[in-house]
Write a protein that holds these residues in place. Structure first.
Motif, PDB file in Angstrom:
ATOM      1  N   GLY A 189       0.817  -1.202   0.000  1.00  0.00           N
ATOM      2  CA  GLY A 189       0.000   0.000   0.000  1.00  0.00           C
ATOM      3  C   GLY A 189       0.853   1.254   0.000  1.00  0.00           C
ATOM      4  O   GLY A 189       1.780   1.382   0.810  1.00  0.00           O
ATOM      5  N   ASP A 190       0.536   2.177  -0.900  1.00  0.00           N
ATOM      6  CA  ASP A 190       1.251   3.461  -0.947  1.00  0.00           C
ATOM      7  C   ASP A 190       0.290   4.637  -1.050  1.00  0.00           C
ATOM      8  O   ASP A 190       0.636   5.682  -1.575  1.00  0.00           O
ATOM      9  N   ARG A 191      -0.930   4.444  -0.553  1.00  0.00           N
ATOM     10  CA  ARG A 191      -1.952   5.484  -0.602  1.00  0.00           C
ATOM     11  C   ARG A 191      -2.144   5.992  -2.020  1.00  0.00           C
ATOM     12  O   ARG A 191      -2.208   7.181  -2.292  1.00  0.00           O
ATOM     13  N   TYR A 192      -2.209   5.037  -2.939  1.00  0.00           N
ATOM     14  CA  TYR A 192      -2.432   5.330  -4.365  1.00  0.00           C
ATOM     15  C   TYR A 192      -1.374   6.283  -4.926  1.00  0.00           C
ATOM     16  O   TYR A 192      -1.676   7.215  -5.672  1.00  0.00           O
ATOM     17  N   SER A 201       7.354   1.261  -4.873  1.00  0.00           N
ATOM     18  CA  SER A 201       6.220   0.329  -4.809  1.00  0.00           C
ATOM     19  C   SER A 201       6.377  -0.800  -5.810  1.00  0.00           C
ATOM     20  O   SER A 201       6.148  -1.976  -5.487  1.00  0.00           O
ATOM     21  N   ARG A 217      -1.175  -4.225  -5.428  1.00  0.00           N
ATOM     22  CA  ARG A 217      -0.922  -2.866  -4.935  1.00  0.00           C
ATOM     23  C   ARG A 217      -2.239  -2.175  -4.574  1.00  0.00           C
ATOM     24  O   ARG A 217      -3.138  -2.085  -5.405  1.00  0.00           O
ATOM     25  N   ASN A 218      -2.344  -1.765  -3.328  1.00  0.00           N
ATOM     26  CA  ASN A 218      -3.405  -0.868  -2.831  1.00  0.00           C
ATOM     27  C   ASN A 218      -4.804  -1.462  -2.718  1.00  0.00           C
ATOM     28  O   ASN A 218      -5.683  -0.804  -2.150  1.00  0.00           O
ATOM     29  N   ALA A 222      -4.847   0.246   1.031  1.00  0.00           N
ATOM     30  CA  ALA A 222      -3.908   1.200   0.447  1.00  0.00           C
ATOM     31  C   ALA A 222      -2.976   1.811   1.484  1.00  0.00           C
ATOM     32  O   ALA A 222      -2.044   2.531   1.123  1.00  0.00           O
TER      33      ALA A 222
END
Length: 291
Positions: A189-192, A201, A217-218, A222
């Protein structure tokens, strides 16, 4: 709250040699007796919100040259992956202060800073608790934890010129990616894209997939408050949330470790080494700058 145990712990390397901070905010499993007496749940049910043994899965961090911060207090008691005052008015015998956030989706779902439920939608308390108790937990557990985490991140950033926070979590085995039915082994998760560079990421996803895992991913996670709050890619501060599927390493009914627990921990150690090497190769380059 009085406590006969250390509320959290930092395991430090002999010398920090890589620009990483590892954080395990939800693996705490030391339950205050007074809290257990308040709860209407049994000893297994109250633990359903734990990120079971995640601190052990990522325990190689100090050996690799990075600090590992881990909570000993449980998430069901106070959740440091929330804003400081995400509070549910249904839980308390008094009115909430005006600064409390009582409308966030997390509060509405029962999983605020002082959770109302454990993860399987089971009510923790049989009656309302006092607001004073919630504030005491926040003052004694939440605030010092974040002071410690901020110091570790600031120290790392000052020493290396940038830093990477890896926020370590676990997820239930029945989680699926919406629309696909895919059961991920790991979620990055990379906060979008707002809490870490896309290159970081993508590297995490690639390394996990090369180790034989299904990584996404996410979706559906996220990243929470910690990832969002501390990730500042434009300033050289990157934050990733890593979710590990619990069914890979524990029996989710008994919460006991599976025989292949050590093998998974070994794979995660390889992943951590690969991430450190990737960041070393790209340190100072535009690949880790904000897009």
């Amino acid at each position: 709250m009085t406590s006969d145990f250390e509320l959290f712990e930092v395991r430090e390397p002999e010398a920090q040699s890589i620009p990483f901070v590892y954080n395990s905010p939800h693996s705490g499993r030391r339950y205050p007796v007074s809290f257990l007496e308040q709860s209407q749940l049994d000893g297994i049910s109250i633990r359903r919100s734990e990120d079971h043994f995640v601190d052990e899965l990522f325990s190689a961090a100090p050996r690799m040259g990075a600090p590992l911060l881990m909570a000993h207090f449980p998430r069901a008691y106070v959740d440091v992956n929330r804003e400081p005052y995400e509070l549910d008015p249904r839980m308390f015998s008094e009115s909430l202060p005006s600064y409390a956030n009582s409308q966030s989706p997390r509060v509405v779902g029962g999983l605020g800073t002082i959770p109302r439920i454990v993860a399987e939608n089971m009510e923790i308390y049989g009656r309302r608790i006092t607001l004073a108790e919630a504030m005491e937990r926040i003052d004694r557990c939440y605030k010092p934890y974040h002071v410690c985490l901020r110091r570790l991140i600031a120290r790392t950033h000052a020493r290396f010129g940038f830093g990477v926070l890896i926020d370590c979590h676990s997820m239930p085995g029945n989680i699926r990616v919406a629309g696909s039915g895919v059961r991920p082994d790991f979620i990055v998760g990379d906060r979008y894209g707002t809490s870490a560079s896309a290159e970081l990421s993508h590297a995490a996803l690639q390394f996990l997939e090369e180790l034989g895992f299904n990584a996404v991913r996410n979706k559906p996670y996220a990243g929470g408050f910690i990832t969002e709050h501390y990730g500042r890619p434009a300033r050289g501060l990157h934050a990733l949330q890593i979710e590990v599927n619990r069914s890979l390493y524990i029996d989710e009914a008994s919460l006991q470790k599976r025989p292949d627990f050590d093998a998974l921990a070994g794979s995660i150690s390889i992943f951590m080494e690969q991430m450190a090497a990737f960041v070393e190769d790209y340190a100072g380059e535009t690949a880790l700058a904000a897009e």
